[in-house]
Scaffold this active site. Sequence first.
Site, PDB file in Angstrom:
ATOM      1  N   ASP A  14      -0.131   4.989   0.932  1.00  0.00           N
ATOM      2  CA  ASP A  14      -0.469   6.166   2.150  1.00  0.00           C
ATOM      3  C   ASP A  14      -0.229   5.414   3.365  1.00  0.00           C
ATOM      4  O   ASP A  14      -0.724   4.339   3.509  1.00  0.00           O
ATOM      5  CB  ASP A  14      -1.732   6.873   1.980  1.00  0.00           C
ATOM      6  CG  ASP A  14      -1.700   7.601   0.584  1.00  0.00           C
ATOM      7  OD1 ASP A  14      -2.587   8.618   0.764  1.00  0.00           O
ATOM      8  OD2 ASP A  14      -1.035   7.367  -0.468  1.00  0.00           O
ATOM      9  N   ASP A  73       0.924  -1.065   0.228  1.00  0.00           N
ATOM     10  CA  ASP A  73       0.131  -0.008  -0.058  1.00  0.00           C
ATOM     11  C   ASP A  73       1.049   1.156  -0.026  1.00  0.00           C
ATOM     12  O   ASP A  73       2.044   1.080   0.149  1.00  0.00           O
ATOM     13  CB  ASP A  73      -0.831   0.004   1.327  1.00  0.00           C
ATOM     14  CG  ASP A  73      -1.676   1.132   1.393  1.00  0.00           C
ATOM     15  OD1 ASP A  73      -2.425   1.642   0.524  1.00  0.00           O
ATOM     16  OD2 ASP A  73      -1.732   1.697   2.564  1.00  0.00           O
TER      17      ASP A  73
END
Length: 415
Positions: free
Chosen positions: A198, A196
């Site tokens: 953020d 991922d």
Amino acid sequence: MSDVILISITGRDRKGLDAKFTGILAAYDVNILDIGQAVIHDHISLGILAEIPDSKDFSEIFKDMLFEGHNMGLEVDIKSITPDNYEKWVHAQGKERRIITLLGRTLSAQQISAVASIIAENKLNIDSISRLTGRISITKPQSNPRACVQLSVSGKPLNILDMRKRFMEISQNAGIDISFHVDNIYRKNRKLVVFDMDSTLIQAEVIVELAKLAGVGDQVNDITESAMRGEIDFQESFRQRIALLKGLPEEQLVKLTKELPLTEGADLVTKTLKSLGYKIGILSGGFRFVGEYLQDRLGFDYMYANELHIENGVVTGNVVGDIIDGDKKATLLRQLAQKENIALEQTIAVGDGANDLPMISIAGLGVAFNAKPIVRQKASNAISSVGLDGLLYLIGIHDREIKEEVMHAESYSRE
């Protein structure tokens, strides 16, 4: 008739020790059935399980081994193993095996004892313990210390769900990470790692930072937190937040990208994985303009993220194409595994939010990084006490291998 003996040698380590003792056994045509060795602070523990083809040689071997041990200042213990006990040991090799990794800034005896007690209560046997982090100086502390040990255990847990729950409690109370996964053919044969973006690769939620620039920070932050906790559908929350960014100038996006801080260890983990031959990718519900910057900076092979619609130099409040949510991340992981011609068991997925759970749950190794409570509860492996490079220890890579591989990669890139 042959005999089986167990030889235990302990004391101060020295060069040539193994050659001396195996040389004695070689003189009697002994077969080595098992051998293991560990050295801690210049002290050795060497174990040899051996078959003596001719029983008459036992007394001579016993005498020669004790004599050599005396000359070298070592303790030597030799025990006969009955045929029944040996066969039990042979047939026990098919037991389930698991790897338990303890990771933190430091590790205390209390923490290790707590984990070992749970292992014992579940009738599991600790077969080996190894340290994956380098030696720690007491007089010159590291700025970002980390300590990691890996336990290989065998047997079937009495209650695996309760075991995981108790490990999580220790992790939360003691400030260490405890990962627990099956030891199988795929464990050291991973090929693809996806992250991922953020709050995983970068220490920010980009949409929140954009909202601050647009003057709608509080509104977007409330929606973001609700989505990350799994309280609201990601796609709907995403559209609501994007709409609030309408009118934001494009140049502010470019400026923000260069100011986003990388997560501790992000550079090291990506360089090391690349140097070891892994394919690495970004699967993000964030924005493509940030993903492209990280792809160029850190060398990602794949990058998937949402694309903001920009017209006449300003954000329109819309997104281009399909929104990448949790289900889409899982779909993309499957597609990448297929493209790389590998099984899903050979993949690793790392993320922090509820929309990362679908890909974490299907990956061969799913890791919750600095994750929200709902993610930590559902993921078998977590990293919270150290940086993103803690992933390398979960894979089973030693500190010296990390440094050697990165140095080699940097040297190669300069040629």
